[in-house]
Design an enzyme around this catalytic site. Structure first.
Site, PDB file in Angstrom:
ATOM      1  N   GLY A 162      27.442 -25.369 -28.045  1.00  0.00           N
ATOM      2  CA  GLY A 162      26.930 -26.732 -28.167  1.00  0.00           C
ATOM      3  C   GLY A 162      26.626 -27.121 -29.599  1.00  0.00           C
ATOM      4  CB  ALA A 205      34.178 -30.847 -33.522  1.00  0.00           C
ATOM      5  CB  ALA A 206      32.473 -27.612 -37.413  1.00  0.00           C
ATOM      6  CG  ASP A 214      31.110 -31.932 -29.931  1.00  0.00           C
ATOM      7  OD1 ASP A 214      30.150 -32.580 -29.491  1.00  0.00           O
ATOM      8  OD2 ASP A 214      31.291 -30.731 -29.697  1.00  0.00           O
ATOM      9  N   PRO A 249      28.079 -20.631 -34.249  1.00  0.00           N
ATOM     10  CG  PRO A 249      26.038 -20.545 -33.140  1.00  0.00           C
ATOM     11  CD  PRO A 249      26.658 -20.908 -34.445  1.00  0.00           C
ATOM     12  N   GLY A 270      29.082 -27.596 -31.874  1.00  0.00           N
ATOM     13  CA  GLY A 270      30.243 -28.285 -32.443  1.00  0.00           C
ATOM     14  C   GLY A 270      31.177 -27.387 -33.232  1.00  0.00           C
ATOM     15  CB  SER A 271      31.870 -23.765 -33.016  1.00  0.00           C
ATOM     16  OG  SER A 271      33.030 -23.024 -33.083  1.00  0.00           O
TER      17      SER A 271
HETATM   18  O1  PMV Z   1      28.515 -28.511 -25.630  1.00  0.00           O
HETATM   19  P1  PMV Z   1      28.896 -29.541 -26.632  1.00  0.00           P
HETATM   20  O2  PMV Z   1      27.941 -29.755 -27.740  1.00  0.00           O
HETATM   21  O3  PMV Z   1      30.324 -29.460 -27.055  1.00  0.00           O
HETATM   22  O4  PMV Z   1      28.713 -30.933 -25.955  1.00  0.00           O
HETATM   23  C1  PMV Z   1      29.406 -31.434 -24.900  1.00  0.00           C
HETATM   24  C2  PMV Z   1      28.847 -32.786 -24.687  1.00  0.00           C
HETATM   25  C3  PMV Z   1      29.233 -33.396 -23.356  1.00  0.00           C
HETATM   26  O5  PMV Z   1      28.586 -34.651 -23.310  1.00  0.00           O
HETATM   27  C4  PMV Z   1      28.747 -32.538 -22.199  1.00  0.00           C
HETATM   28  C5  PMV Z   1      30.729 -33.596 -23.245  1.00  0.00           C
HETATM   29  C6  PMV Z   1      31.302 -34.647 -24.171  1.00  0.00           C
HETATM   30  O6  PMV Z   1      32.540 -34.637 -24.318  1.00  0.00           O
HETATM   31  O7  PMV Z   1      30.574 -35.490 -24.708  1.00  0.00           O
END
Ligand code: PMV
Length: 300
Positions: free
Chosen positions: A93, A98-99, A140, A89, A95-96
């Site tokens: 949060g 980055a993946a 990520d 999704p 990691g879509s």
């Molecule tokens: O929402 P996500 O899983 O992409 O996480 C962001 C994580 C943060 O710590 C809020 C930002 C970061 O760059 O690490």
């Protein structure tokens, strides 16, 4: 040769936001959701199976940058087309972004018969993460590229974590897309107005991640629940929770979860709960309005 490669999603168990300010964080892969990319000779486009979006590789899109940087890195000649197929999704949060970048980079390398190390892949994906998120910590792209539980401190070599005793995590999706870039920027603004308070909160988040690492490596899983609960309180204190996240966190705890917290940037997206009874917690989350629920085993 057709290059096809995949990458798993990820969640941050401990240390989101504080990781941006140099504190340690722990991220783990979520193998049940993946992004895959397929590369073949073509006209220079990335096409998404899900959204049908057609992104020119020459454009400013983060995936286009990942493709260009990968093509440059492997010294490719000629144009390629990339088909992106992701069940992760978006903006939740997991990691879509980055993946998808990692899948594209790996598929381009495979297509060109070049072997890239996980570190190489992670470094290339980090450039795209900057376009997505502004000032990302790099957690990520690291967690996704290595596809292992990682102990991450910004600017340092990541360490892979040994999980002494596997444990189950239930992930509940609020259905609301989290806006990582805006949330990280808003936290920074609030921090600048009250450095002392935010430094204190981030210090404690760092201590929690350190305690969690010890517990994970020693197999003291029960300790993780209260650490998650406290981490969630601290994330509330920096104002990144939301009513929907609060509802799901409460529902998980009421259903007997050992601990629960929001995960990632917050404002929506996902929450996680630690439990020995994933079915019960999953049901409670769905009743409380979760739009999707995933169960994953860490270290299994
Ligand atoms: O929402 P996500 O899983 O992409 O996480 C962001 C994580 C943060 O710590 C809020 C930002 C970061 O760059 O690490």
């Amino acid at each position: 040769m057709e290059g096809k490669r995949g990458a798993a999603g990820k969640i941050i168990l401990f240390g989101e936001h504080s990781v941006v300010y140099g504190k340690p964080a722990i991220a783990v892969p979520v193998a049940s959701v993946r992004a895959n990319a397929r590369v073949k000779k073509g006209k220079g486009f990335i096409t998404s199976v899900q959204t049908k979006e057609r992104i020119p590789i020459s454009s400013e899109h983060p995936f286009a940058l990942a493709a260009r940087n990968a093509l440059k890195r492997v010294e490719a000649v000629g144009f390629v087309d990339v088909e992106l197929d992701s069940e992760i999704p978006v903006a939740s949060g997991m990691g879509s972004g980055a993946a998808c970048s990692v899948a594209i980079i790996r598929a381009i390398a495979a297509h060109n018969k070049v072997k890239l190390s996980d570190k190489d892949v992670s470094d290339i994906a980090y450039e795209s993460e900057k376009l997505f998120h502004g000032t990302p910590s790099g957690i990520d792209n690291t967690a996704v590229s290595f596809e292992m539980p990682v102990w991450f401190i910004k600017g340092q070599e990541p360490e892979t974590l040994k999980i002494k005793k596997p444990f189950k995590i239930v992930i509940g999706y609020t259905g609301i897309k989290g806006k990582t870039k805006e949330l990280v920027a808003a936290v920074r603004e609030r921090k600048e107005k009250d450095e002392a308070k935010y430094n204190r909160l981030f210090d404690e988040m760092g201590e929690i991640a350190t305690s969690a690492r010890k517990a994970i490596e020693r197999g003291n899983i029960d300790v993780l629940g209260p650490l998650m609960d406290r981490n969630h309180e601290l994330l509330r204190a920096i104002s990144v929770s939301s009513p929907e996240l609060e509802k799901l966190v409460a529902a998980a705890r009421n259903a007997g979860a050992k601990g629960a917290k929001l995960v990632g940037a917050g404002g929506g997206g996902n929450m996680i709960a630690l439990t020995d009874e994933p079915k019960k917690v999953k049901k409670a989350l769905l009743v409380a309005g979760a739009k999707r629920v995933y169960v994953t085993t860490v270290g299994g």
